[in-house]
Scaffold this active site. Sequence first.
Site, PDB file in Angstrom:
ATOM      1  N   PHE A 143       0.801  -1.217   0.000  1.00  0.00           N
ATOM      2  CA  PHE A 143       0.000   0.000   0.000  1.00  0.00           C
ATOM      3  C   PHE A 143       0.840   1.276   0.000  1.00  0.00           C
ATOM      4  O   PHE A 143       0.319   2.341   0.282  1.00  0.00           O
ATOM      5  CB  PHE A 143      -0.910  -0.001   1.225  1.00  0.00           C
ATOM      6  CG  PHE A 143      -1.797  -1.223   1.319  1.00  0.00           C
ATOM      7  CD1 PHE A 143      -2.944  -1.325   0.539  1.00  0.00           C
ATOM      8  CD2 PHE A 143      -1.472  -2.270   2.165  1.00  0.00           C
ATOM      9  CE1 PHE A 143      -3.765  -2.442   0.618  1.00  0.00           C
ATOM     10  CE2 PHE A 143      -2.290  -3.398   2.256  1.00  0.00           C
ATOM     11  CZ  PHE A 143      -3.434  -3.479   1.480  1.00  0.00           C
ATOM     12  N   ASP A 149       5.399  -7.423  12.442  1.00  0.00           N
ATOM     13  CA  ASP A 149       4.048  -7.680  11.900  1.00  0.00           C
ATOM     14  C   ASP A 149       3.623  -9.072  12.363  1.00  0.00           C
ATOM     15  O   ASP A 149       4.437  -9.988  12.385  1.00  0.00           O
ATOM     16  CB  ASP A 149       4.084  -7.622  10.357  1.00  0.00           C
ATOM     17  CG  ASP A 149       2.702  -7.421   9.739  1.00  0.00           C
ATOM     18  OD1 ASP A 149       1.764  -8.165  10.094  1.00  0.00           O
ATOM     19  OD2 ASP A 149       2.565  -6.525   8.890  1.00  0.00           O
ATOM     20  N   ASP A 184       2.882   1.854  10.566  1.00  0.00           N
ATOM     21  CA  ASP A 184       1.901   1.612   9.499  1.00  0.00           C
ATOM     22  C   ASP A 184       1.185   0.290   9.788  1.00  0.00           C
ATOM     23  O   ASP A 184       0.961  -0.529   8.911  1.00  0.00           O
ATOM     24  CB  ASP A 184       2.637   1.555   8.143  1.00  0.00           C
ATOM     25  CG  ASP A 184       1.697   1.593   6.949  1.00  0.00           C
ATOM     26  OD1 ASP A 184       0.532   2.020   7.106  1.00  0.00           O
ATOM     27  OD2 ASP A 184       2.131   1.188   5.858  1.00  0.00           O
ATOM     28  N   HIS A 199      -4.919   0.166  11.919  1.00  0.00           N
ATOM     29  CA  HIS A 199      -5.405   1.530  11.739  1.00  0.00           C
ATOM     30  C   HIS A 199      -6.657   1.851  12.542  1.00  0.00           C
ATOM     31  O   HIS A 199      -7.265   2.893  12.364  1.00  0.00           O
ATOM     32  CB  HIS A 199      -5.664   1.799  10.248  1.00  0.00           C
ATOM     33  CG  HIS A 199      -4.392   1.969   9.457  1.00  0.00           C
ATOM     34  ND1 HIS A 199      -3.201   1.451   9.868  1.00  0.00           N
ATOM     35  CD2 HIS A 199      -4.138   2.611   8.299  1.00  0.00           C
ATOM     36  CE1 HIS A 199      -2.271   1.765   8.976  1.00  0.00           C
ATOM     37  NE2 HIS A 199      -2.802   2.467   8.022  1.00  0.00           N
ATOM     38  N   HIS A 217       2.251   6.592   8.696  1.00  0.00           N
ATOM     39  CA  HIS A 217       1.557   6.517   7.406  1.00  0.00           C
ATOM     40  C   HIS A 217       0.044   6.637   7.584  1.00  0.00           C
ATOM     41  O   HIS A 217      -0.474   6.397   8.668  1.00  0.00           O
ATOM     42  CB  HIS A 217       1.889   5.207   6.677  1.00  0.00           C
ATOM     43  CG  HIS A 217       1.604   5.282   5.213  1.00  0.00           C
ATOM     44  ND1 HIS A 217       0.898   4.315   4.528  1.00  0.00           N
ATOM     45  CD2 HIS A 217       1.921   6.245   4.313  1.00  0.00           C
ATOM     46  CE1 HIS A 217       0.817   4.686   3.255  1.00  0.00           C
ATOM     47  NE2 HIS A 217       1.426   5.842   3.090  1.00  0.00           N
TER      48      HIS A 217
HETATM   49  N1  SAH Z   1       3.671  -1.002   5.167  1.00  0.00           N
HETATM   50  C1  SAH Z   1       2.937  -1.896   4.319  1.00  0.00           C
HETATM   51  C2  SAH Z   1       1.451  -1.951   4.595  1.00  0.00           C
HETATM   52  C3  SAH Z   1       1.089  -2.373   5.996  1.00  0.00           C
HETATM   53  S1  SAH Z   1      -0.601  -2.897   6.123  1.00  0.00           S
HETATM   54  C4  SAH Z   1       3.195  -1.572   2.848  1.00  0.00           C
HETATM   55  O1  SAH Z   1       4.095  -0.790   2.539  1.00  0.00           O
HETATM   56  O2  SAH Z   1       2.517  -2.104   1.999  1.00  0.00           O
HETATM   57  C5  SAH Z   1      -0.754  -3.098   7.857  1.00  0.00           C
HETATM   58  C6  SAH Z   1      -0.032  -4.316   8.436  1.00  0.00           C
HETATM   59  O3  SAH Z   1      -0.089  -4.162   9.850  1.00  0.00           O
HETATM   60  C7  SAH Z   1      -0.674  -5.668   8.124  1.00  0.00           C
HETATM   61  O4  SAH Z   1       0.270  -6.510   7.504  1.00  0.00           O
HETATM   62  C8  SAH Z   1      -1.083  -6.230   9.494  1.00  0.00           C
HETATM   63  O5  SAH Z   1      -0.852  -7.627   9.654  1.00  0.00           O
HETATM   64  C9  SAH Z   1      -0.189  -5.450  10.433  1.00  0.00           C
HETATM   65  N2  SAH Z   1      -0.755  -5.281  11.765  1.00  0.00           N
HETATM   66  C10 SAH Z   1      -1.944  -4.733  12.100  1.00  0.00           C
HETATM   67  N3  SAH Z   1      -2.114  -4.726  13.424  1.00  0.00           N
HETATM   68  C11 SAH Z   1      -0.994  -5.298  13.955  1.00  0.00           C
HETATM   69  C12 SAH Z   1      -0.558  -5.581  15.285  1.00  0.00           C
HETATM   70  N4  SAH Z   1      -1.304  -5.272  16.331  1.00  0.00           N
HETATM   71  N5  SAH Z   1       0.622  -6.193  15.460  1.00  0.00           N
HETATM   72  C13 SAH Z   1       1.403  -6.505  14.400  1.00  0.00           C
HETATM   73  N6  SAH Z   1       1.059  -6.247  13.121  1.00  0.00           N
HETATM   74  C14 SAH Z   1      -0.121  -5.649  12.896  1.00  0.00           C
HETATM   75 MG    MG Z   2      -0.279   2.552   5.093  1.00  0.00          MG
END
Ligand code: SAH
Ligand code: MG
Length: 242
Positions: A47, A101, A171, A174, A199
Amino acid sequence: MTVPVGGPAGGSPSEAPAEPAADAPGEAGPAGLDPGVRAAALAARGFMPPEEGDALWEAAGQAADAVPEMPFLEVGSYCGRSTIWLGDAARRAGTVLFAVDHHRGSEENQPGWEWHEPGLVDPAVGKMDTLPHFRRAVHDAGLEAAVVAVVGPSPIVARHWATPLAFVFIDGGHGDEPARLDYEGWTPHVAMGGFLAVHDVFPDPADGGRPPYERIYLPALESGRFSEIRAVGSLRVLVRVA
Ligand code: SAH
Ligand code: MG
């Protein structure tokens, strides 16, 4: 472009490199960024729009100059797209990137949600699993020595973290609660003079979900510990000043 409340914004997930038109503004990338590395980032699913990834790479390099020897950390790697820009900046600076992650996807990545990619479900487990894609992307970018995957929930990793960081990129989840926990868990670990990048910061709710703005960006500024140095798209880069 429609952006869901709480969704990862800034472009559709892409499997292949983004279309030439979308890439045109930053086609060459910043001076010093290997075009092969940049192509690997654009080839990874994810993303992160190209111009924001480029800004991330530049900011991470500046942070490493400001606070030498300390590692970088990313929360939310997904399939490794932002990881490649940051991992390359870490490699060049002689440091490493910890990529945190749980690889089970955020709420908005789950089946039935707008930002779900069906190919990312492990059928044997019935849950998302982005780790194999992440691993492959980091391998293909030649960054396995500079990127250390930390697989688990961000608040748990943060609770046991003790190393000061030159650069923290948030990131991850959300929603309100995940964003608040990432703020509380990670911002204390940014070294003085180091950078905090966030982000999907949308000051205007019409552009996207509020939590990264309300739970991370604003509190960081209001705390007096951080001041803003750069904004590109929904990316905000702050420096730790107190
Ligand atoms: N930075 C990435 C997009 C991240 S999307 C890019 O450049 O494309 C958000 C990510 O956050 C997802 O993979 C999700 O598994 C992770 N995520 C969400 N909540 C989380 C948490 N509490 N602990 C660890 N990872 C988390
Ligand atoms: Mg993002």
